[in-house]
Design a protein around this motif. Structure first.
Motif, mmCIF file in Angstrom:
data_model
loop_
_atom_site.group_PDB
_atom_site.id
_atom_site.type_symbol
_atom_site.label_atom_id
_atom_site.label_comp_id
_atom_site.label_asym_id
_atom_site.label_seq_id
_atom_site.Cartn_x
_atom_site.Cartn_y
_atom_site.Cartn_z
ATOM 1 N N THR A 218 -5.381 12.485 2.026
ATOM 2 C CA THR A 218 -4.606 11.716 1.105
ATOM 3 C C THR A 218 -5.397 11.083 0.050
ATOM 4 O O THR A 218 -5.353 11.445 -1.147
ATOM 5 C CB THR A 218 -3.910 10.982 1.709
ATOM 6 N N CYS A 219 -6.363 10.557 0.449
ATOM 7 C CA CYS A 219 -7.531 9.768 -0.520
ATOM 8 C C CYS A 219 -7.948 10.810 -1.332
ATOM 9 O O CYS A 219 -8.254 10.461 -2.593
ATOM 10 C CB CYS A 219 -8.617 8.671 0.239
ATOM 11 N N ASN B 192 0.782 -1.303 -0.008
ATOM 12 C CA ASN B 192 0.055 0.025 0.157
ATOM 13 C C ASN B 192 0.969 1.128 -0.043
ATOM 14 O O ASN B 192 0.479 2.254 -0.763
ATOM 15 C CB ASN B 192 -0.932 -0.142 1.171
ATOM 16 N N LEU B 193 1.819 1.159 0.906
ATOM 17 C CA LEU B 193 2.759 2.388 0.571
ATOM 18 C C LEU B 193 3.463 2.639 -0.642
ATOM 19 O O LEU B 193 3.610 3.924 -1.095
ATOM 20 C CB LEU B 193 3.744 2.222 1.855
ATOM 21 N N VAL B 194 4.122 1.620 -1.188
ATOM 22 C CA VAL B 194 4.557 1.811 -2.447
ATOM 23 C C VAL B 194 3.593 2.064 -3.510
ATOM 24 O O VAL B 194 4.037 2.968 -4.210
ATOM 25 C CB VAL B 194 5.310 0.320 -2.965
ATOM 26 N N ASP B 195 2.399 1.809 -3.472
ATOM 27 C CA ASP B 195 1.443 2.252 -4.429
ATOM 28 C C ASP B 195 1.149 3.627 -4.088
ATOM 29 O O ASP B 195 0.979 4.546 -5.174
ATOM 30 C CB ASP B 195 0.075 1.458 -4.079
ATOM 31 N N ARG C 225 -7.024 4.873 -2.894
ATOM 32 C CA ARG C 225 -7.498 4.274 -1.953
ATOM 33 C C ARG C 225 -6.477 2.986 -1.943
ATOM 34 O O ARG C 225 -5.998 2.608 -2.820
ATOM 35 C CB ARG C 225 -8.735 3.487 -2.288
ATOM 36 N N PRO C 226 -6.117 2.430 -0.615
ATOM 37 C CA PRO C 226 -5.209 1.658 -0.504
ATOM 38 C C PRO C 226 -5.745 0.283 -0.936
ATOM 39 O O PRO C 226 -6.778 -0.151 -0.837
ATOM 40 C CB PRO C 226 -5.294 1.239 1.370
ATOM 41 N N PRO C 227 -4.850 -0.327 -1.821
ATOM 42 C CA PRO C 227 -5.364 -1.250 -2.618
ATOM 43 C C PRO C 227 -5.685 -2.808 -2.168
ATOM 44 O O PRO C 227 -6.234 -3.475 -2.638
ATOM 45 C CB PRO C 227 -4.300 -1.505 -4.039
ATOM 46 N N PHE C 228 -4.630 -2.805 -1.093
ATOM 47 C CA PHE C 228 -4.891 -4.025 -0.416
ATOM 48 C C PHE C 228 -5.660 -3.868 1.011
ATOM 49 O O PHE C 228 -5.266 -3.179 1.832
ATOM 50 C CB PHE C 228 -3.426 -4.790 -0.145
ATOM 51 N N THR C 229 -6.343 -4.783 1.406
ATOM 52 C CA THR C 229 -6.605 -4.988 2.898
ATOM 53 C C THR C 229 -5.633 -5.329 3.760
ATOM 54 O O THR C 229 -4.522 -5.967 3.306
ATOM 55 C CB THR C 229 -7.955 -5.977 3.139
ATOM 56 N N ILE C 230 -5.704 -5.224 4.985
ATOM 57 C CA ILE C 230 -4.736 -5.449 5.983
ATOM 58 C C ILE C 230 -4.604 -7.203 5.872
ATOM 59 O O ILE C 230 -3.406 -7.728 5.932
ATOM 60 C CB ILE C 230 -5.320 -5.319 7.308
ATOM 61 N N GLU C 231 -5.695 -8.001 5.921
ATOM 62 C CA GLU C 231 -5.592 -9.420 5.618
ATOM 63 C C GLU C 231 -4.836 -9.704 4.349
ATOM 64 O O GLU C 231 -4.122 -10.800 4.670
ATOM 65 C CB GLU C 231 -6.937 -9.964 5.465
ATOM 66 N N ASP D 145 -3.379 2.175 6.111
ATOM 67 C CA ASP D 145 -4.202 1.077 5.514
ATOM 68 C C ASP D 145 -5.761 1.537 5.262
ATOM 69 O O ASP D 145 -6.375 0.646 4.737
ATOM 70 C CB ASP D 145 -4.212 -0.087 6.129
ATOM 71 N N GLY D 146 -6.167 2.499 6.028
ATOM 72 C CA GLY D 146 -7.707 2.672 6.075
ATOM 73 C C GLY D 146 -8.399 2.251 7.072
ATOM 74 O O GLY D 146 -9.543 2.224 7.085
#
Length: 317
Positions: A293-294, A212-215, A300-306, A235-236
């Motif tokens: 930021t969003c 998510n950070l790299v994105d 939007r963060p592309p990956f969920t935490i899971e 991560d949102g």
């Protein structure tokens, strides 16, 4: 706006830098220059690798900056062990402040359009009762965060003097494959099945997965609205330490052995052992509001935490 071009990534062999280089290489609009202290690992075909030695006030970046349109400055030192707090701050300033500003001035002189600086949420503070925003007054409480804040101030001065666009990103704790620091320690503890007295912690903390950070960094390199802005990362979704450890165990496919001990008891014990800082990171709250930021970057963060944790352990094998 930078739609395509050459990006210099400093700290390219580090935790964040290496992931960023891999992502940029995968996108045809970017050419990549990887800056490292020493040539000790291979990079993907097409990456121009430049060894600059230590990042200091007198580092010569001329070779690395040739033909570069944007710089992502990810190189930094987080702490200097076995020295007094005053000496630690002085040494951090040499790299995180003087080194960063030397690079920024040489980048501006070389015609670089945008300078993306990876700072730290520690600039805002190391604990809160409401989520931090980009508009909050900085309150760095530790030497590393203080050095990042001083670097930020210096970068804005360079921006005013030269017109080079500056983008500041302040991430919280970053987790990912082979993560260093606190998250790496948590992974090892859970992986070894060590019982942890963290089964009843009701704090709230914002983290961000490496992907998510790299994105977000890539978005800040090219998006026109990123210019001359400060962005908080996350991560949102916020977690307690207890929730995080349970998710880590699930991602690893093994139980996290969490013993419910009241947070007050743990804080008292940590104070007796001189580990208040560690206790704050595990027991205290630190939340980040990423709405600015969003909205500004349409991101939007592309990956969920899971998903981020699962990728973390899959890629660690």
């Amino acid at each position: 706006m930078i739609e395509r071009g050459t990006v210099l990534v400093t700290g390219a062999s580090g935790f964040i830098g290496s992931a960023l280089v891999a992502r940029l290489v995968a996108e045809p609009m970017w050419q990549v220059v990887a800056s490292v202290r020493r040539l000790k690992q291979p990079f993907a075909e097409g990456v121009r690798v430049v060894s600059v030695g230590e990042v200091k006030a007198d580092t010569d970046w001329s070779q690395a900056l040739q033909g570069v349109h944007a710089v992502v400055h990810a190189a930094a030192v987080a702490h200097v062990p076995h020295v007094s707090p005053g000496e630690q701050l002085a040494r951090l300033r040499m790299i995180n402040v003087d080194g960063a500003l030397t690079l920024a001035r040489q980048a501006a002189a070389a015609g670089v359009k945008r300078f993306v600086f990876i700072s730290s949420i520690g600039v805002n503070g190391n604990a809160n009762t409401r989520p931090f925003t980009a508009e909050d007054l900085p309150h760095p409480a530790e030497p590393y965060a203080q050095s990042k804040w001083e670097a930020e101030q210096g970068l804005w001065q360079v921006q005013r003097e030269t017109g080079m666009e500056v983008v500041i990103i302040r991430p919280p704790l970053v987790y990912g494959p082979r993560a260093p620091g606190n998250f790496g320690s948590l992974m090892r503890w859970v992986g070894k099945g060590i019982p942890l007295p963290l089964g009843s912690i009701h704090n709230r903390r914002t983290l961000i997965g490496l992907d998510n950070l790299v994105d977000l960094i890539v978005r800040c390199v090219g998006h026109p609205a990123a210019a001359n802005n400060v962005f908080l990362a996350g991560d949102g979704r916020d977690l307690s330490t207890t929730e995080l450890l349970r998710l880590v165990g699930e991602a690893m496919g093994r139980p996290s052995r969490l013993v419910p001990v009241p947070a007050g008891v743990l804080q008292f014990g940590a104070a007796l052992l001189g580990r208040k800082a560690m206790a704050q990171r595990l027991l205290g709250s630190l939340q980040v509001d990423i709405s600015h930021t969003c909205e500004t970057l349409d991101w939007r963060p592309p990956f969920t935490i899971e998903a981020g944790l699962t990728r973390c352990f899959l890629l660690s094998d």
